[in-house]
Design a protein around this motif. Sequence first.
Motif, short mmCIF file in Angstrom:
data_model
loop_
_atom_site.label_atom_id
_atom_site.label_comp_id
_atom_site.label_asym_id
_atom_site.label_seq_id
_atom_site.Cartn_x
_atom_site.Cartn_y
_atom_site.Cartn_z
N ARG A 173 0.80 -1.21 0.00
CA ARG A 173 0.00 0.00 0.00
C ARG A 173 0.84 1.27 0.00
N SER A 174 1.98 1.19 0.65
CA SER A 174 2.81 2.39 0.74
C SER A 174 3.88 2.43 -0.36
N ALA A 175 3.84 1.47 -1.27
CA ALA A 175 4.83 1.45 -2.35
C ALA A 175 4.67 2.68 -3.23
N VAL A 176 5.78 3.08 -3.88
CA VAL A 176 5.77 4.29 -4.70
C VAL A 176 4.77 4.16 -5.86
N ASP A 177 4.69 2.94 -6.42
CA ASP A 177 3.84 2.76 -7.59
C ASP A 177 2.46 2.18 -7.25
N ALA A 178 2.05 2.29 -5.96
CA ALA A 178 0.75 1.74 -5.56
C ALA A 178 -0.38 2.52 -6.24
N GLU A 179 -1.45 1.80 -6.56
CA GLU A 179 -2.64 2.46 -7.10
C GLU A 179 -3.18 3.47 -6.09
N PRO A 180 -3.61 4.64 -6.56
CA PRO A 180 -4.28 5.59 -5.65
C PRO A 180 -5.45 4.94 -4.90
N VAL A 181 -6.17 4.05 -5.57
CA VAL A 181 -7.28 3.35 -4.90
C VAL A 181 -6.77 2.58 -3.67
N LEU A 182 -5.56 2.01 -3.81
CA LEU A 182 -5.01 1.21 -2.72
C LEU A 182 -4.51 2.10 -1.58
N THR A 183 -3.83 3.19 -1.94
CA THR A 183 -3.32 4.06 -0.88
C THR A 183 -4.46 4.72 -0.12
N ALA A 184 -5.60 4.92 -0.80
CA ALA A 184 -6.75 5.55 -0.14
C ALA A 184 -7.66 4.53 0.55
N ALA A 185 -7.29 3.24 0.50
CA ALA A 185 -8.16 2.20 1.07
C ALA A 185 -8.37 2.42 2.57
N GLU A 186 -9.60 2.14 3.03
CA GLU A 186 -9.89 2.20 4.47
C GLU A 186 -9.70 0.81 5.07
N GLU A 187 -9.07 0.77 6.22
CA GLU A 187 -8.94 -0.52 6.91
C GLU A 187 -10.00 -0.58 8.02
N HIS A 188 -10.72 -1.71 8.04
CA HIS A 188 -11.76 -1.87 9.06
C HIS A 188 -11.47 -3.10 9.90
N ALA A 189 -11.87 -3.02 11.17
CA ALA A 189 -11.56 -4.09 12.10
C ALA A 189 -12.51 -5.27 11.97
N SER A 190 -13.67 -5.05 11.39
CA SER A 190 -14.65 -6.14 11.27
C SER A 190 -15.53 -5.91 10.05
N VAL A 191 -16.19 -6.97 9.61
CA VAL A 191 -17.10 -6.86 8.48
C VAL A 191 -18.25 -5.94 8.83
N SER A 192 -18.79 -6.09 10.02
CA SER A 192 -19.95 -5.26 10.36
C SER A 192 -19.59 -3.79 10.35
N ASP A 193 -18.37 -3.48 10.75
CA ASP A 193 -17.90 -2.10 10.67
C ASP A 193 -17.77 -1.64 9.21
N ALA A 194 -17.24 -2.54 8.36
CA ALA A 194 -16.97 -2.17 6.97
C ALA A 194 -18.25 -1.96 6.16
N VAL A 195 -19.35 -2.57 6.56
CA VAL A 195 -20.59 -2.45 5.78
C VAL A 195 -21.64 -1.60 6.48
N ALA A 196 -21.26 -0.97 7.60
CA ALA A 196 -22.24 -0.29 8.47
C ALA A 196 -23.04 0.79 7.74
#
Lengths: 258, 258
Positions: B56-79
């Motif tokens: 994710r932090s690589a120089v050539d990472a996709e902007p979509v990847l660098t902007a990705a949100e990390e969630h601790a659980s599925v219920s959190d991710a789909v809330a």
Amino acid sequence: VSRTVLTAAELDRLRVVLIASRNPLNIGAAARAMSNFGSLHLRVVHPYDVAFREARSAVDAEPVLTAAEEHASVSDAVADCGLVIGTTDGSRRTPRETLERLEAGAALLCQHLRSGGQAALLFGSEKVGLSNQDLSHCDFLLRIPTRTEHPSMNLGQAVAIVLYELVRETGTEPTTAPTVSDPIATAGERERLVSVLLQALDRSGYIHKGHDATSEERIRRLVRHLHLTQSELYEWMGILRQLLWKLENPQTPPPIEN
Amino acid sequence: VSRTVLTAAELDRLRVVLIASRNPLNIGAAARAMSNFGSLHLRVVHPYDVAFREARSAVDAEPVLTAAEEHASVSDAVADCGLVIGTTDGSRRTPRETLERLEAGAALLCQHLRSGGQAALLFGSEKVGLSNQDLSHCDFLLRIPTRTEHPSMNLGQAVAIVLYELVRETGTEPTTAPTVSDPIATAGERERLVSVLLQALDRSGYIHKGHDATSEERIRRLVRHLHLTQSELYEWMGILRQLLWKLENPQTPPPIEN
């Protein structure tokens, strides 16, 4: 052009051709997607090289990959196909070839496969796609509808999407039964006509064979645009052979009396 | 359910959620496909771990990847989503959830996005897919129509195909109509080509002009079947004139240098 789902036998007439692919992981991914969708005939044209052979002989290699045919040239790889389709991200200008969105181009491909014809689907290298030389073999080009801001897809994903489009179900739409009495000439037959024509043009001074790749591509494109059926192609072949014979034997009385 | 193409604003209400993905290459490939199709919101739930953060932090990472949100659980991710759709290869029994083929399921998803709702699309890990726990968050399940002999797709390819289905156009027709800039040759122009061809064939002994009306008709029919455009016709005219010139002047060096 509308269509229904392809049968396994119809899909079996498709050849997926990977040209100069650099990354064995991509070739493996393409082979996996082919297996997922039941398109089992892979052809590769000068892949980069040792790594490909290793990937192919690996214990867990896809059967599609281990059964892949290696061809020395594009013309060899498409010789038995009556329809040759190139893929492009549309970012390079190719004014000469018709460019179809995948949805429409796949319908044309399905129609050809359903009519009993064999077809080739060409994917270029990861870096540069298909060359102008490769494109001169293509009846038309396909473009996956990606964003203009980021048109270029990963090779394995592009193969997967095109094959998915071929097997996806459409609504209940009528089949347009094409006639099969005089099939379209294959790319290999066309190439033989191109070859005789080039000899005649070389002999007449119109082009200089071997020193003029763009002339050769232009002639190939001209012949492809004729959309000859097999029987028409054989008539033109007879005509060109006679012209060539006379160019090579200007003093001899003609051998044919008809 | 029928549908038209999603607008960018509608697609912007979609969240792609990758759960417990093991392979950073797959996450990268998913992000790239998202960027290709304009679906820009990626959420990840406990990915495996250090490698992901590096990718994710690589120089050539996709902007979509660098902007990705990390969630601790599925219920959190789909809330914040009103519709939650799981993806499956259909090989595991999931009697509790409705299973839709991608073609139909995507239509339901489009309908929801178009109505102003936000939606989540869940992809499970490469090894085991979505767990029963994950599935319990889903309104229904999507299945890409792979072969039963080899149902399981690569994660990056699966994401690419589902997104393609969302942006593909229905009812698009191939551009069979030739471009108006190059009109079809007229019968008169065709006849001039026939005339040059007949002279060359006469000179080569293929036919005897004036004595062979059926040959002449056959040649005219062959040329008509080529359906030449004007510019194509002039190219063939140049070719045939050169051949004819050489047939008539076998000893003279060719006048054309190109």
